[in-house]
Motif scaffolding. Structure first.
Motif, PDB file in Angstrom:
ATOM      1  N   THR A   1      42.319  32.610  30.705  1.00 25.93           N
ATOM      2  CA  THR A   1      41.697  33.894  31.071  1.00 25.93           C
ATOM      3  C   THR A   1      42.789  34.749  31.705  1.00 25.93           C
TER       4      THR A   1
ATOM      5  N   ARG B   1      34.250  30.723  28.907  1.00 29.88           N
ATOM      6  CA  ARG B   1      35.180  31.587  29.664  1.00 29.88           C
ATOM      7  C   ARG B   1      35.359  32.968  29.036  1.00 29.88           C
ATOM      8  N   ASN B   2      35.305  33.033  27.700  1.00 32.23           N
ATOM      9  CA  ASN B   2      35.797  34.225  27.009  1.00 32.23           C
ATOM     10  C   ASN B   2      34.750  35.024  26.241  1.00 32.23           C
TER      11      ASN B   2
END
Length: 271
Positions: A214, A244-245
């Motif tokens: 990240t 996370r993305n």
């Protein structure tokens, strides 16, 4: 959670444990400058420093159809320890050999009849060169509009591929629909790469090093590191990257403006 530099160094040392003495020649395949935030530059440098005294190392950035990396880009991404003369530019028109074909029936089946042609699998000839004792493919697992989630065998088949597999896999993604694939694992394009990996790369001394990162401002954090050959590692990296993305929205956006950093994105694939 994140992976500290110490943990990263240990994991890379561990991935070579018991093997270093048998390695005479190693091929490293990192991404190019368009994947600067993958931390692949740092990982390549760690491998290079561990291996440089005992074996010959060639570095083949997975350019796909992008422009070759410049000296400045190599220095910025890989640091001062990795010499520019170890880098080999992948030429997707000239440097490839055909290693097989994904059959038309398979392509038709995974695309639900939208695309019905066979896809020739061509890769850079160095990848199939038997003089390499180890091939290290380094890259980031991140949401991707053509394959769903980037990296793993895509680094080989597109990053170091020839025009048929680059163009036809991208066309397959476009025909199937970006909105049905972005951020997902088992897309038609991924199934084509899985078929090719299984059928044509099985005997290769190949090891994948996959990152999940990240970036906030100018700071990139390594959230996950997955090292090995098995596809289950990619599946784990996908799950971590999805967490996370991806920012999921309650309803579709009407208009989106995307900014591409001119320092990072100089060329791309256009259908």
């Amino acid at each position: 959670g994140f992976v500290t530099d110490e943990m990263l160094n240990d994991a890379i040392k561990q991935s070579l444990e018991g093997r270093i003495e048998n390695l005479k020649k190693v091929l490293i395949i990192p991404p190019d400058f368009t994947r600067f935030h993958s931390l692949a530059g740092k990982i390549t440098a760690i491998y290079y420093n561990l291996l440089k005294n005992s074996c010959e190392i060639d570095i083949l950035p997975a350019l796909g159809t992008h422009d070759p990396m410049t000296k400045e880009q190599v220095l910025e991404m890989f640091g001062p320890d990795v010499p520019f003369d170890r880098f080999i530019h992948h030429n997707w028109k000239k440097d490839v050999i055909k290693i097989g074909e994904v059959p038309a029936e398979f392509v038709a089946e995974v695309s639900e009849g939208l695309v019905t042609n066979a896809i020739a699998v061509e890769v850079n000839k160095l990848i199939m060169d038997k003089s390499y004792d180890l091939v290290l493919s380094i890259g980031q697992v991140v949401p991707h509009e053509v394959v769903g989630m980037a990296n793993y065998s895509k680094n080989i088949f597109v990053g170091c591929g020839g025009q048929d597999i680059i163009n036809k896999s991208h066309f397959l993604g476009a025909a199937y629909g970006m909105e049905k694939m972005m951020g997902r694992d088992h897309t038609p394009v991924r199934k084509v790469f899985d078929y090719a990996e299984e059928h044509f790369l099985a005997k290769l001394p190949l090891q994948y090093i996959l990152t999940v990162t990240t970036t906030k401002g100018s700071v990139t954090t390594l959230n996950g590191l997955f090292v090995g050959r098995d596809r289950s590692l990619f599946a784990e990296a996908v799950a971590e990257s999805q967490r996370r993305n991806l920012d999921l929205l309650d309803r579709p956006l009407k208009k989106v403006v995307v900014y591409l950093d001119p320092g990072e994105f100089k060329s791309t694939w256009l259908g």
